[in-house]
Design an enzyme around this catalytic site. Structure first.
Site, PDB file in Angstrom:
ATOM      1  N   HIS A   1      42.171  39.088  48.617  1.00  0.00           N
ATOM      2  CA  HIS A   1      41.834  40.385  48.032  1.00  0.00           C
ATOM      3  C   HIS A   1      40.413  40.342  47.475  1.00  0.00           C
ATOM      4  O   HIS A   1      39.597  41.220  47.765  1.00  0.00           O
ATOM      5  CB  HIS A   1      42.826  40.756  46.931  1.00  0.00           C
ATOM      6  CG  HIS A   1      42.396  41.902  46.069  1.00  0.00           C
ATOM      7  ND1 HIS A   1      42.354  43.197  46.534  1.00  0.00           N
ATOM      8  CD2 HIS A   1      41.947  41.954  44.790  1.00  0.00           C
ATOM      9  CE1 HIS A   1      41.908  43.998  45.570  1.00  0.00           C
ATOM     10  NE2 HIS A   1      41.651  43.266  44.496  1.00  0.00           N
TER      11      HIS A   1
ATOM     12  N   ASP B   1      12.755  54.904  61.019  1.00  0.00           N
ATOM     13  CA  ASP B   1      13.935  54.040  61.190  1.00  0.00           C
ATOM     14  C   ASP B   1      13.741  52.841  60.287  1.00  0.00           C
ATOM     15  O   ASP B   1      12.792  52.776  59.518  1.00  0.00           O
ATOM     16  CB  ASP B   1      14.086  53.601  62.664  1.00  0.00           C
ATOM     17  CG  ASP B   1      15.542  53.223  62.979  1.00  0.00           C
ATOM     18  OD1 ASP B   1      16.109  52.405  62.243  1.00  0.00           O
ATOM     19  OD2 ASP B   1      16.096  53.759  63.953  1.00  0.00           O
TER      20      ASP B   1
ATOM     21  N   TRP C   1      39.049  33.574  44.765  1.00  0.00           N
ATOM     22  CA  TRP C   1      37.826  33.963  45.484  1.00  0.00           C
ATOM     23  C   TRP C   1      36.636  33.116  45.030  1.00  0.00           C
ATOM     24  O   TRP C   1      35.631  33.034  45.722  1.00  0.00           O
ATOM     25  CB  TRP C   1      37.525  35.448  45.316  1.00  0.00           C
ATOM     26  CG  TRP C   1      36.730  35.804  44.092  1.00  0.00           C
ATOM     27  CD1 TRP C   1      37.222  36.043  42.847  1.00  0.00           C
ATOM     28  CD2 TRP C   1      35.299  35.953  43.998  1.00  0.00           C
ATOM     29  NE1 TRP C   1      36.193  36.322  41.982  1.00  0.00           N
ATOM     30  CE2 TRP C   1      35.001  36.276  42.661  1.00  0.00           C
ATOM     31  CE3 TRP C   1      34.248  35.852  44.901  1.00  0.00           C
ATOM     32  CZ2 TRP C   1      33.708  36.492  42.210  1.00  0.00           C
ATOM     33  CZ3 TRP C   1      32.949  36.054  44.443  1.00  0.00           C
ATOM     34  CH2 TRP C   1      32.692  36.372  43.110  1.00  0.00           C
TER      35      TRP C   1
ATOM     36  N   SER D   1      24.338  37.471  57.600  1.00  0.00           N
ATOM     37  CA  SER D   1      24.282  38.920  57.746  1.00  0.00           C
ATOM     38  C   SER D   1      23.580  39.568  56.547  1.00  0.00           C
ATOM     39  O   SER D   1      22.706  40.420  56.710  1.00  0.00           O
ATOM     40  CB  SER D   1      25.704  39.461  57.898  1.00  0.00           C
ATOM     41  OG  SER D   1      25.736  40.828  57.644  1.00  0.00           O
ATOM     42  N   SER D   2      23.961  39.116  55.340  1.00  0.00           N
ATOM     43  CA  SER D   2      23.365  39.720  54.142  1.00  0.00           C
ATOM     44  C   SER D   2      21.879  39.441  54.051  1.00  0.00           C
ATOM     45  O   SER D   2      21.096  40.314  53.672  1.00  0.00           O
ATOM     46  CB  SER D   2      24.022  39.159  52.884  1.00  0.00           C
ATOM     47  OG  SER D   2      25.333  39.575  52.806  1.00  0.00           O
TER      48      SER D   2
ATOM     49  N   HIS E   1      26.748  35.163  39.582  1.00  0.00           N
ATOM     50  CA  HIS E   1      26.392  36.200  38.632  1.00  0.00           C
ATOM     51  C   HIS E   1      25.425  37.227  39.203  1.00  0.00           C
ATOM     52  O   HIS E   1      25.687  38.418  39.109  1.00  0.00           O
ATOM     53  CB  HIS E   1      25.936  35.670  37.279  1.00  0.00           C
ATOM     54  CG  HIS E   1      26.023  36.783  36.292  1.00  0.00           C
ATOM     55  ND1 HIS E   1      27.224  37.201  35.768  1.00  0.00           N
ATOM     56  CD2 HIS E   1      25.100  37.672  35.861  1.00  0.00           C
ATOM     57  CE1 HIS E   1      27.018  38.281  35.034  1.00  0.00           C
ATOM     58  NE2 HIS E   1      25.756  38.591  35.075  1.00  0.00           N
TER      59      HIS E   1
ATOM     60  N   GLU F   1      25.353  38.001  42.118  1.00  0.00           N
ATOM     61  CA  GLU F   1      26.206  38.720  43.067  1.00  0.00           C
ATOM     62  C   GLU F   1      26.849  39.958  42.435  1.00  0.00           C
ATOM     63  O   GLU F   1      26.945  41.007  43.074  1.00  0.00           O
ATOM     64  CB  GLU F   1      27.287  37.761  43.595  1.00  0.00           C
ATOM     65  CG  GLU F   1      28.404  38.412  44.379  1.00  0.00           C
ATOM     66  CD  GLU F   1      27.982  38.984  45.724  1.00  0.00           C
ATOM     67  OE1 GLU F   1      26.887  38.623  46.196  1.00  0.00           O
ATOM     68  OE2 GLU F   1      28.741  39.788  46.285  1.00  0.00           O
TER      69      GLU F   1
ATOM     70  N   TYR G   1      25.625  41.822  40.232  1.00  0.00           N
ATOM     71  CA  TYR G   1      24.606  42.876  40.163  1.00  0.00           C
ATOM     72  C   TYR G   1      24.243  43.382  41.549  1.00  0.00           C
ATOM     73  O   TYR G   1      23.869  44.533  41.724  1.00  0.00           O
ATOM     74  CB  TYR G   1      23.388  42.396  39.376  1.00  0.00           C
ATOM     75  CG  TYR G   1      23.765  42.230  37.934  1.00  0.00           C
ATOM     76  CD1 TYR G   1      23.857  43.343  37.107  1.00  0.00           C
ATOM     77  CD2 TYR G   1      24.133  40.998  37.420  1.00  0.00           C
ATOM     78  CE1 TYR G   1      24.285  43.226  35.813  1.00  0.00           C
ATOM     79  CE2 TYR G   1      24.570  40.868  36.118  1.00  0.00           C
ATOM     80  CZ  TYR G   1      24.639  41.980  35.315  1.00  0.00           C
ATOM     81  OH  TYR G   1      25.083  41.861  34.027  1.00  0.00           O
TER      82      TYR G   1
ATOM     83  N   SER H   1      22.091  57.655  39.860  1.00  0.00           N
ATOM     84  CA  SER H   1      20.812  58.200  39.409  1.00  0.00           C
ATOM     85  C   SER H   1      20.297  59.286  40.357  1.00  0.00           C
ATOM     86  O   SER H   1      19.399  60.051  39.994  1.00  0.00           O
ATOM     87  CB  SER H   1      19.766  57.092  39.298  1.00  0.00           C
ATOM     88  OG  SER H   1      20.229  56.070  38.463  1.00  0.00           O
TER      89      SER H   1
ATOM     90  N   HIS I   1      28.143  31.765  31.581  1.00  0.00           N
ATOM     91  CA  HIS I   1      29.126  32.465  30.732  1.00  0.00           C
ATOM     92  C   HIS I   1      30.447  32.654  31.478  1.00  0.00           C
ATOM     93  O   HIS I   1      31.431  33.062  30.881  1.00  0.00           O
ATOM     94  CB  HIS I   1      28.585  33.798  30.205  1.00  0.00           C
ATOM     95  CG  HIS I   1      28.329  34.839  31.239  1.00  0.00           C
ATOM     96  ND1 HIS I   1      27.252  35.677  31.209  1.00  0.00           N
ATOM     97  CD2 HIS I   1      29.002  35.176  32.355  1.00  0.00           C
ATOM     98  CE1 HIS I   1      27.291  36.493  32.245  1.00  0.00           C
ATOM     99  NE2 HIS I   1      28.340  36.210  32.967  1.00  0.00           N
ATOM    100  N   HIS I   2      30.458  32.387  32.780  1.00  0.00           N
ATOM    101  CA  HIS I   2      31.718  32.406  33.519  1.00  0.00           C
ATOM    102  C   HIS I   2      32.510  31.117  33.301  1.00  0.00           C
ATOM    103  O   HIS I   2      33.622  30.986  33.799  1.00  0.00           O
ATOM    104  CB  HIS I   2      31.471  32.567  35.024  1.00  0.00           C
ATOM    105  CG  HIS I   2      30.834  33.875  35.368  1.00  0.00           C
ATOM    106  ND1 HIS I   2      31.572  34.993  35.666  1.00  0.00           N
ATOM    107  CD2 HIS I   2      29.548  34.248  35.453  1.00  0.00           C
ATOM    108  CE1 HIS I   2      30.750  36.003  35.931  1.00  0.00           C
ATOM    109  NE2 HIS I   2      29.523  35.579  35.809  1.00  0.00           N
TER     110      HIS I   2
ATOM    111  N   THR J   1      21.165  47.568  30.076  1.00  0.00           N
ATOM    112  CA  THR J   1      22.298  48.358  30.571  1.00  0.00           C
ATOM    113  C   THR J   1      22.518  49.578  29.685  1.00  0.00           C
ATOM    114  O   THR J   1      22.767  50.681  30.177  1.00  0.00           O
ATOM    115  CB  THR J   1      23.569  47.493  30.620  1.00  0.00           C
ATOM    116  OG1 THR J   1      23.249  46.246  31.228  1.00  0.00           O
ATOM    117  CG2 THR J   1      24.646  48.156  31.442  1.00  0.00           C
TER     118      THR J   1
ATOM    119  N   LYS K   1      20.097  52.271  30.492  1.00  0.00           N
ATOM    120  CA  LYS K   1      20.478  53.059  31.667  1.00  0.00           C
ATOM    121  C   LYS K   1      21.513  54.121  31.310  1.00  0.00           C
ATOM    122  O   LYS K   1      21.391  55.281  31.690  1.00  0.00           O
ATOM    123  CB  LYS K   1      21.030  52.140  32.776  1.00  0.00           C
ATOM    124  CG  LYS K   1      19.988  51.187  33.327  1.00  0.00           C
ATOM    125  CD  LYS K   1      20.424  50.577  34.629  1.00  0.00           C
ATOM    126  CE  LYS K   1      20.029  51.443  35.771  1.00  0.00           C
ATOM    127  NZ  LYS K   1      18.834  51.172  36.477  1.00  0.00           N
TER     128      LYS K   1
ATOM    129  N   ARG L   1      45.502  34.987  34.325  1.00  0.00           N
ATOM    130  CA  ARG L   1      45.341  35.633  35.622  1.00  0.00           C
ATOM    131  C   ARG L   1      45.841  34.685  36.709  1.00  0.00           C
ATOM    132  O   ARG L   1      46.117  33.519  36.459  1.00  0.00           O
ATOM    133  CB  ARG L   1      43.877  36.003  35.864  1.00  0.00           C
ATOM    134  CG  ARG L   1      42.957  34.814  35.950  1.00  0.00           C
ATOM    135  CD  ARG L   1      41.500  35.217  35.915  1.00  0.00           C
ATOM    136  NE  ARG L   1      41.047  35.724  37.203  1.00  0.00           N
ATOM    137  CZ  ARG L   1      39.786  35.627  37.645  1.00  0.00           C
ATOM    138  NH1 ARG L   1      38.865  35.045  36.907  1.00  0.00           N
ATOM    139  NH2 ARG L   1      39.455  36.120  38.813  1.00  0.00           N
TER     140      ARG L   1
END
Lengths: 524, 396
Positions: free
Chosen positions: A72, A101, A142, A168-169, A252, A254, A256, A267, A301-302, A327, A330, A449
């Site tokens: 998932h 293009d 994951w 790809s990315s 991390h 990622e 963002y 926006s 922090h993870h 943040t 924004k 979890r």
């Protein structure tokens, strides 16, 4: 404009999609791919919520459950959210900056067509087993922490799937950067670009910076497993915690990568329907850049509970809570854009407002999680699950869905069904809160979890959460129906589409012709 | 919307709340973190509440402005949009305010974190080793009851374990502390500083007891330190006959049975703790005696069935058929049917890179000998031979 180009040989049918180098076709491919993955990843979530609906093991084996949580996450992150924003970038960025293009159209084709094979390789092991219920897909979360992931006996499938996704990315990002930096219409200076273009430019740099780090991590896993190295194996002199540092140095930024394009979409939407220019354009650009920079220096922090020195815990706390500043800027800017506007509430605006409110809730819990001392209680509980679903579902995904409604008339030439789409919004917005808000409570009460079963003290909120989950999942089928019926017909859209819309994409006819801006537009 | 209409809606919402209210009261719809029984868990809770309230206040302010805008600044009210879209002063103000709030959060965070990580001057040191999927506790030093050397395994209790099997048909709400109960709880005295040293045997686990305010990963190759002292005043409120029990779970995904390795800590009075240490030491002597004697085959098989059910059946299954390919079958297995030396070796040393743990450091020699004998004489594996504790000792 398009009449000049009828002599081009357009392949039709399957060949059109296989060989296309057109940014609009490729954007469409990306969007359909990501929607397919959203439904696949969503169906995994349904299995999770069904098993967790009541205490006790009712439906699946614990290993199958772990496989569901793992796939998932991977499918949603790499299959649904990321490609969906690339799809929007492909469709919109050339039109927004007045380019004909993408800069590298053939690479564009390739970066898309790698994706289905990567997804296939990721999901294939699910079907390798005596029967479906003993599927052998990855079941280590994951985040694929070593040494647990090293115990997986089909690790190579996983590693090469990640490699393909990364390639790809990276190609997609190079393309977007090259397009934005080289192909803007004359007069379209950087500080005149729509904010969606800005957020994607910054996202693309983030991707190029961290995807190779992820590739390094999975390659080290691969050699540990098959070639006798010991990068992460303590018994061989390696370090399991090193894996987490490398992973989160990717991981991390990622998050963002997933949220910044949605910041950009919102926006675009809010000024359109508030009929008022975006408040603090320059500060929005700087805040996005600041967030991107900070995203590189907060990764640990993870992993507050891995036993870092106290100085490290303090540093990562300070750096993490700092992200709240840009943040907050924004969120204040979006609010100030609405303030004293003349708002209407068409479907894209509803999703955008829901984004601002619900993403902010996810931001608040992010601030709470950033404080190391109390994070020791939150870490690896449902509180974390609630937090990142608020930022990724009601944040990133809501932004993307809002963007699809916003640009769908431009893509198809038809207006979507406003009544049905509002219904889609309200069902989703209510059920998603029924789904995720109670997860804060069960997390704070002590439910870890990634467990397939729990003590009955957590039963009531889990039941509520599951009901919300089923409704939220089912309501996305309504989205599918709305999109297909809009493609097939509906009220004709004008080129302006929205009264308050500003920007180059609204100057071309709806549907946008196959080739746009072959002669650069004039930018005032 | 008219005032009357609004009132009507509010009134009907209130009526619904009245109807649902009693139903909710019966169920367990708890909302918040528990305050716990240690200085650490108290500061964690206080910090949590402080940041939560800051978020609530900021949230109410921001969402209030958004809602006000939605109501009054809508086109249908006939308003014309204002044209402002920039203000450096405003931008500076709303950059500084969040920053100031963050500093206010950072200060108590720093002091609490320094206190949390102070593991010096402990009274008791206990090593907690995470295994797939159980905990091993070893008392390293003990200034209270001289328990150094006490060592035991702790795993999910029998009732929960039977009930949690897929399609067990058991009503889990009737099970005592379902999934939060173990066979051998960790025992510590109240009011003493306990240092917990966590490490992992195979993969990463995490030792978490919310009420004690401790969550620390148990990582192979690392020994992490954390500490707690159960406050006498808090303990007095919950203790019964000089005992209070606090429960937690493994918090780091560690494989198939991750959800089934709880942690239970029994906090007792100092006298009770000293008695408990004595009992443990007596049991250890008895186990050592078992490992020194020569057993008959029937004794081994009988004892081995118990050891197997507790330590091996989770993976290799009670039927010995395993769950291939993750967990191989023992029934008809080459190793079980082959030379006994190889069989002993894999059980004692484990198989690196798989979930097969080195049981030589977990079980007594007698237990291992019994389990091996049982495996070699069950499910049609008619090897007919047996292993004695002395053979296991030699294989270490």
């Amino acid at each position: 404009m398009s009449d000049n180009h009828q002599h081009h040989d357009h392949p039709t049918g399957i060949k059109r999609w296989l060989f296309t180098t057109n940014h609009k076709d490729i954007g469409t491919l990306y969007l359909w791919f990501s929607f397919t993955m959203l439904l696949i990843g969503g169906s995994f979530a349904m299995v999770i919520r069904a098993e967790l609906m009541y205490p006790g093991m009712q439906l699946v084996d614990p290993n199958f459950f772990n496989m569901m949580t793992t796939l998932h996450g991977l499918v949603m992150v790499f299959g649904a959210i990321m490609p969906s924003t690339v799809g929007l970038a492909n469709w919109c960025i050339p039109m927004m900056i007045g380019a004909p293009d993408m800069a590298l159209p053939r690479m564009n084709n390739w970066s898309f067509w790698i994706l289905p094979f990567a997804a296939l390789m990721l999901l294939m092991p699910m079907f390798m087993g005596g029967n479906f219920m003993s599927g052998q897909g990855p079941a280590f979360g994951w985040t694929f922490y070593e040494p647990l992931s090293g115990q997986y006996n089909k690790l190579a499938f996983f590693v090469f799937a990640i490699h393909l996704l990364g390639i790809s990315s990276i190609m997609g990002s190079i393309n977007i950067i090259a397009t934005i930096l080289n192909m803007r219409a004359p007069g379209m200076t950087l500080m005149k670009m729509p904010l969606f273009v800005w957020t994607w430019l910054i996202t693309a740099f983030l991707l190029i910076a961290v995807m190779p780090v992820l590739a390094g991590a999975v390659t080290m896993m691969l050699t540990d497993k098959y070639f006798g190295t010991s990068f992460f194996n303590a018994a061989g002199g390696g370090d399991p915690v090193l894996f987490q540092h490398v992973f989160w140095f990717f991981g991390h930024p990622e998050v963002y990568i997933m949220i910044l394009p949605s910041f950009g979409i919102v926006s675009q939407i809010i000024p359109t329907f508030a009929r008022k220019k975006l408040f603090g354009y320059a500060s929005m650009v700087y805040a996005t850049a600041a967030i991107a920079f900070l995203s590189f220096i907060v990764w640990a922090h993870h992993m507050f509970t891995v036993g870092m020195p106290v100085a490290g815990e303090l540093y990562f706390t300070y750096a993490t809570v700092m992200i709240a500043v840009p943040t907050a800027v924004k969120v204040f800017n979006w609010t100030a854009t609405m303030w004293k506007g003349a708002m209407t509430f068409e479907t894209p605006m509803l999703w955008a407002i829901a984004f601002v409110v619900l993403f902010t809730i996810g931001g608040f819990t992010g601030l709470m999680l950033g404080v190391a001392t109390s994070d020791f209680q939150y870490q690896d509980t449902y509180f974390v699950v609630a937090h990142f679903h608020y930022v990724l579902v009601t944040g990133a995904l809501f932004g993307v869905i809002g963007g699809v409604y916003y640009w769908l008339p431009k893509w198809t030439g038809n207006m979507y069904n406003e009544k049905l789409s509002k219904l889609h919004f309200w069902i989703s917005a209510i059920s998603v809160n029924v789904l995720f808000f109670p997860q804060h409570f069960i997390g704070l009460q002590g439910m870890p979890r990634r467990v397939p079963d729990y003590n009955p003290m957590f039963a009531d909120w889990n039941f509520v959460s599951s009901i919300g989950g089923f409704v939220f999942g089912a309501s996305q089928l309504l989205f599918l129906y709305i999109v297909i019926s809009t493609i097939r017909g509906g009220a004709k859209a004008t080129s302006q589409v929205w009264e308050g819309a500003e920007g180059l994409e609204w100057t071309v006819p709806s549907p946008a012709p196959y080739h746009t801006f072959e002669n650069p537009p004039l930018i005032k | 919307m008219s005032v009357i209409k609004t009132m009507k809606i509010l009134r009907s919402l209130f009526a619904v709340a009245l109807l649902i209210g009693p139903a909710l009261a019966k169920a367990n719809y708890g909302l918040n973190m528990t305050r716990g029984v240690t200085a650490n868990s108290h500061t964690m809770y206080d910090l949590h509440m402080m940041v939560l309230w800051i978020c609530v206040v900021v949230g109410v302010a921001v969402f209030g402005v958004i809602i006000y805008s939605i109501i009054y600044h809508r086109k249908s009210k006939g308003v014309t949009p204002a044209s402002f879209h920039e203000s450096t002063t405003v931008e500076v103000i709303w950059t500084i305010i969040p920053f100031a709030i963050l500093v206010a959060i950072a200060v108590p965070t720093t002091t609490s974190l320094l206190a949390y990580e102070d593991v010096s001057n402990s009274d008791i040191d206990i090593k907690a080793t995470g295994w797939q999927w159980k905990w091993e506790y070893e008392y390293i030093s003990d200034k209270v009851g001289d328990g150094a050397g006490v060592r035991f395994m702790s795993q999910l209790d029998k009732d929960s374990d039977a009930a949690r099997k897929p399609h067990s048909g058991v009503d889990v709400t009737k099970i005592d502390h379902y999934l939060l109960n173990v066979d051998n709880p960790l025992v510590v005295p109240v009011g003493k500083k306990v240092r917990i040293l966590t490490t992992g045997k195979d993969v990463i686990h995490s030792w978490w007891v919310p009420a004690l305010g401790v969550k620390r990963d148990a990582i192979p190759g690392y020994i992490n330190e954390s500490q707690f002292t159960v406050e006498k005043a808090d303990w007095d409120k919950v203790q019964k006959d000089g005992e209070a029990i606090f429960r937690g779970q493994c918090a780091e995904l560690c494989g198939r049975e991750h959800g089934f390795m709880p942690i239970v800590v029994k906090v007792v009075s100092e006298d009770k703790y000293k008695d408990w240490v004595k009992t443990q030491k007596g049991a250890a002597l008895a186990a050592a005696a078992d490992s020194n004697k020569v057993w008959t085959k029937d004794e081994l098989i009988q004892h081995g069935a118990e050891v197997y059910a507790k330590n091996c059946a989770a993976c290799h299954q009670p039927s010995g058929e395993g769950l291939p390919p993750m967990f191989p079958a023992l029934k008809g297995s080459k190793i079980v049917k082959g030379p006994i030396e190889n069989h002993i070796h894999i059980v004692v040393k484990g198989k690196p890179g798989t979930a097969m743990a080195p049981f030589g450091t977990m079980l007594s020699d007698a237990d291992i000998a019994a389990a091996i004998t049982y495996e070699r004489n069950s499910w049609g594996n008619n090897d007919g031979d047996m292993a004695q504790p002395s053979q296991i000792k030699a294989a270490h």
